[in-house]
Design a protein around this motif. Structure first.
Motif, PDB file in Angstrom:
ATOM      1  N   ALA A 142       8.505  10.744  -6.129  1.00 26.25           N
ATOM      2  CA  ALA A 142       8.123  11.868  -5.229  1.00 26.25           C
ATOM      3  C   ALA A 142       8.611  11.366  -3.770  1.00 26.25           C
ATOM      4  O   ALA A 142       8.615  12.301  -2.796  1.00 26.25           O
ATOM      5  N   LEU A 143       9.216  10.157  -3.280  1.00 22.41           N
ATOM      6  CA  LEU A 143       9.408   9.920  -2.017  1.00 22.41           C
ATOM      7  C   LEU A 143      10.851  10.216  -1.714  1.00 22.41           C
ATOM      8  O   LEU A 143      11.782   9.667  -2.603  1.00 22.41           O
ATOM      9  N   ASP A 144      11.306  10.613  -0.608  1.00 22.03           N
ATOM     10  CA  ASP A 144      12.543  10.788  -0.190  1.00 22.03           C
ATOM     11  C   ASP A 144      13.086   9.024   0.198  1.00 22.03           C
ATOM     12  O   ASP A 144      12.177   8.148   0.172  1.00 22.03           O
ATOM     13  N   ARG A 145      14.559   9.138   0.558  1.00 16.87           N
ATOM     14  CA  ARG A 145      14.955   7.718   0.675  1.00 16.87           C
ATOM     15  C   ARG A 145      14.341   7.046   1.700  1.00 16.87           C
ATOM     16  O   ARG A 145      14.076   5.905   1.724  1.00 16.87           O
ATOM     17  N   LEU A 146      14.225   7.819   3.098  1.00 19.87           N
ATOM     18  CA  LEU A 146      13.375   7.051   4.120  1.00 19.87           C
ATOM     19  C   LEU A 146      12.068   6.640   3.628  1.00 19.87           C
ATOM     20  O   LEU A 146      11.583   5.358   3.875  1.00 19.87           O
ATOM     21  N   GLN A 147      11.369   7.593   3.179  1.00 23.62           N
ATOM     22  CA  GLN A 147       9.721   7.155   2.777  1.00 23.62           C
ATOM     23  C   GLN A 147       9.674   6.047   1.692  1.00 23.62           C
ATOM     24  O   GLN A 147       8.644   5.386   1.714  1.00 23.62           O
ATOM     25  N   GLY A 148      10.656   6.106   0.649  1.00 21.29           N
ATOM     26  CA  GLY A 148      10.932   5.166  -0.190  1.00 21.29           C
ATOM     27  C   GLY A 148      11.037   3.927   0.382  1.00 21.29           C
ATOM     28  O   GLY A 148      10.426   2.767   0.135  1.00 21.29           O
ATOM     29  N   SER A 149      12.000   3.730   1.239  1.00 20.34           N
ATOM     30  CA  SER A 149      12.332   2.483   2.024  1.00 20.34           C
ATOM     31  C   SER A 149      11.070   1.977   3.007  1.00 20.34           C
ATOM     32  O   SER A 149      10.812   0.894   2.819  1.00 20.34           O
ATOM     33  N   LEU A 150      10.361   2.986   3.594  1.00 18.68           N
ATOM     34  CA  LEU A 150       9.238   2.411   4.392  1.00 18.68           C
ATOM     35  C   LEU A 150       8.365   2.135   3.598  1.00 18.68           C
ATOM     36  O   LEU A 150       7.296   1.068   3.800  1.00 18.68           O
ATOM     37  N   ALA A 151       7.901   2.977   2.221  1.00 13.49           N
ATOM     38  CA  ALA A 151       6.820   2.589   1.583  1.00 13.49           C
ATOM     39  C   ALA A 151       7.014   1.112   0.727  1.00 13.49           C
ATOM     40  O   ALA A 151       5.946   0.407   0.800  1.00 13.49           O
ATOM     41  N   VAL A 152       8.022   1.046   0.538  1.00 12.19           N
ATOM     42  CA  VAL A 152       8.375  -0.228  -0.341  1.00 12.19           C
ATOM     43  C   VAL A 152       8.251  -1.571   0.335  1.00 12.19           C
ATOM     44  O   VAL A 152       7.797  -2.444   0.092  1.00 12.19           O
ATOM     45  N   HIS A 153       8.702  -1.575   1.669  1.00 15.05           N
ATOM     46  CA  HIS A 153       8.642  -2.551   2.708  1.00 15.05           C
ATOM     47  C   HIS A 153       7.283  -2.738   3.211  1.00 15.05           C
ATOM     48  O   HIS A 153       6.789  -3.986   3.096  1.00 15.05           O
ATOM     49  N   THR A 154       6.300  -1.590   3.309  1.00 15.36           N
ATOM     50  CA  THR A 154       4.940  -1.759   3.945  1.00 15.36           C
ATOM     51  C   THR A 154       4.283  -2.459   2.498  1.00 15.36           C
ATOM     52  O   THR A 154       3.574  -3.365   2.745  1.00 15.36           O
ATOM     53  N   VAL A 155       4.539  -1.973   1.181  1.00 17.09           N
ATOM     54  CA  VAL A 155       3.681  -2.526   0.290  1.00 17.09           C
ATOM     55  C   VAL A 155       3.992  -4.006   0.131  1.00 17.09           C
ATOM     56  O   VAL A 155       3.073  -4.954  -0.212  1.00 17.09           O
ATOM     57  N   ALA A 156       5.230  -4.340   0.023  1.00 18.10           N
ATOM     58  CA  ALA A 156       5.707  -5.632  -0.159  1.00 18.10           C
ATOM     59  C   ALA A 156       5.011  -6.672   0.904  1.00 18.10           C
ATOM     60  O   ALA A 156       4.370  -7.850   0.586  1.00 18.10           O
ATOM     61  N   LEU A 157       5.138  -6.241   2.052  1.00 19.75           N
ATOM     62  CA  LEU A 157       4.413  -6.907   3.140  1.00 19.75           C
ATOM     63  C   LEU A 157       2.995  -7.189   3.124  1.00 19.75           C
ATOM     64  O   LEU A 157       2.420  -7.880   3.431  1.00 19.75           O
ATOM     65  N   ALA A 158       2.446  -5.943   3.017  1.00 17.67           N
ATOM     66  CA  ALA A 158       0.980  -5.987   2.984  1.00 17.67           C
ATOM     67  C   ALA A 158       0.382  -6.713   1.895  1.00 17.67           C
ATOM     68  O   ALA A 158      -0.606  -7.545   2.046  1.00 17.67           O
ATOM     69  N   GLN A 159       0.786  -6.828   0.826  1.00 16.35           N
ATOM     70  CA  GLN A 159       0.435  -7.655  -0.539  1.00 16.35           C
ATOM     71  C   GLN A 159       0.568  -9.136   0.179  1.00 16.35           C
ATOM     72  O   GLN A 159      -0.093 -10.072  -0.703  1.00 16.35           O
ATOM     73  N   TRP A 160       1.809  -9.433   0.531  1.00 16.36           N
ATOM     74  CA  TRP A 160       2.079 -10.849   0.933  1.00 16.36           C
ATOM     75  C   TRP A 160       0.934 -11.280   1.838  1.00 16.36           C
ATOM     76  O   TRP A 160       0.452 -12.374   1.814  1.00 16.36           O
ATOM     77  N   HIS A 161       0.937 -10.322   3.185  1.00 19.42           N
ATOM     78  CA  HIS A 161      -0.480 -10.653   3.866  1.00 19.42           C
ATOM     79  C   HIS A 161      -1.642 -11.121   3.411  1.00 19.42           C
ATOM     80  O   HIS A 161      -2.386 -12.092   3.386  1.00 19.42           O
ATOM     81  N   GLU A 162      -2.002 -10.172   2.309  1.00 24.85           N
ATOM     82  CA  GLU A 162      -3.337 -10.095   1.774  1.00 24.85           C
ATOM     83  C   GLU A 162      -3.430 -11.400   0.888  1.00 24.85           C
ATOM     84  O   GLU A 162      -4.682 -12.005   0.774  1.00 24.85           O
ATOM     85  N   ARG A 163      -2.283 -12.096   0.394  1.00 20.78           N
ATOM     86  CA  ARG A 163      -2.532 -13.198  -0.434  1.00 20.78           C
ATOM     87  C   ARG A 163      -2.219 -14.335   0.287  1.00 20.78           C
ATOM     88  O   ARG A 163      -2.148 -15.556  -0.577  1.00 20.78           O
ATOM     89  N   HIS A 164      -1.946 -14.403   1.611  1.00 21.14           N
ATOM     90  CA  HIS A 164      -1.606 -15.745   2.052  1.00 21.14           C
ATOM     91  C   HIS A 164      -2.318 -15.871   3.450  1.00 21.14           C
ATOM     92  O   HIS A 164      -1.940 -16.499   4.675  1.00 21.14           O
ATOM     93  N   ALA A 165      -3.601 -15.657   3.138  1.00 18.16           N
ATOM     94  CA  ALA A 165      -4.645 -16.005   4.405  1.00 18.16           C
ATOM     95  C   ALA A 165      -4.864 -17.621   4.735  1.00 18.16           C
ATOM     96  O   ALA A 165      -5.174 -17.883   5.713  1.00 18.16           O
ATOM     97  N   ARG A 166      -4.605 -18.358   3.750  1.00 13.09           N
ATOM     98  CA  ARG A 166      -4.461 -19.789   3.849  1.00 13.09           C
ATOM     99  C   ARG A 166      -3.234 -20.503   3.769  1.00 13.09           C
ATOM    100  O   ARG A 166      -2.278 -19.963   2.979  1.00 13.09           O
TER     101      ARG A 166
END
Ligand SMILES: [Zn+2]
Length: 302
Positions: free
Chosen positions: A107-131
């Motif tokens: 359901a995401l257009d190109r810009l929203q898809g681009s922002l969404a996938v960047h956000t989720v990839a980065l967020a999950q890395w931060h969550e898993r790398h606190a140490r």
């Protein structure tokens, strides 16, 4: 612009400038955050805040965004985008409509898809790398969230991406090879895929995975495109390959059945609902459609 070798699928092509040159410019970033024209994507445990009006991501002004770790995404059409990593407790009290990326990708257009996938990839890395992976110390974000640094040994840690190969093997009779993954419904068949091992080339990974999962001997491996797949941190590298030998012997663990399909068989079984294949949200569906040569009926399964 690279040659387009595949039909459309989700998360193709960055639509925002990642502004890597300003990540250390604290004053400029503060100015961007103070600008009411800037927009904020909100993520919590890989789920994105969904807009209440007309669909699409909820885009907050910095003043209206919930509290959380702030990271820079970049700029598009003169607007600077940030993401806020909201902790689940705070997200709950702020009454957000949080949705998993996989369920909203189509359901995401190109810009929203681009922002969404960047956000989720980065967020999950931060969550898993606190140490820190070097000394076990606490790490903190720097460079607007593009890097983490250990507060004990000062090691820098960069976002992790795990390369995985995904491939459609075609034989001399122009049949394609699809496998049934043990974790899915009985009617589900898909392209073969697997992670690249340390010290391995992509081509070798394709040949090895096809052999391990189905016993088929592949050659003539050709790269056709890639898809970020942050569940949690994969980059799917798509290939076409040729079958040098076609006899099938499945591994019985990950892949419990595999078959060669002609175009007629594939279309007939998909139309009859006997066979369910990936939609073109994923590069897997795009690889199958590339071989098939036309759109196939789509049935949402993921
Ligand atoms: Zn350390």
């Amino acid at each position: 612009v690279t040659e387009r070798l595949l039909p459309d699928f989700a998360f193709q092509g960055s639509a925002h400038d990642r502004m890597s040159d300003v990540r250390t410019d604290v004053d400029f970033l503060a100015e961007c955050w103070a600008d009411p024209a800037s927009r904020v994507v909100v993520v919590s445990r890989g789920h994105l805040a969904w807009g209440s009006h007309g669909g699409g991501l909820a885009l907050f002004t910095p003043a209206d965004a919930p509290a959380g770790e702030r990271v820079l995404l970049g700029r598009a059409d003169g607007v600077v985008y940030f993401a806020v990593l909201s902790d689940p407790a705070a997200a709950k009290t702020s009454d957000l409509d949080l949705r998993p990326l996989r369920t909203i990708a189509a359901a995401l257009d190109r810009l929203q898809g681009s922002l969404a996938v960047h956000t989720v990839a980065l967020a999950q890395w931060h969550e898993r790398h606190a140490r820190c992976a070097v000394c076990g110390g606490v790490t903190v974000p720097e460079q607007a969230g593009a890097v983490r640094r250990c507060t004990t040994c000062a090691s820098q840690h960069f976002p992790r991406t795990d390369p995985a190969v995904i491939m459609l093997v075609v034989d001399d009779d122009d049949r394609c090879l699809l496998g049934h993954n043990a974790a899915r419904d009985a009617s589900w068949y898909s392209t073969l895929a697997g992670f690249v091992e340390p010290g391995e080339t992509l081509e070798d990974a394709v040949v090895r995975e096809v052999s391990e999962e189905t016993g088929v001997c592949a050659d003539e491996v050709r790269y056709v495109g890639s898809q970020p797949w942050p569940f949690p941190s994969s980059l799917m590298l798509g290939f076409m390959a040729h079958a040098a030998r076609t006899s099938i012997s499945v591994d019985g663990v990950e892949i419990t059945k595999a078959r060669w399909f002609t175009r007629d068989e594939l279309r007939r079984e998909v139309e009859a609902g006997e066979l369910v294949i990936p939609t073109t949200v994923s590069i897997s569906g795009a690889l199958i459609q590339r071989w098939y040569g036309a759109a196939l009926p789509q049935r949402r399964t993921d």
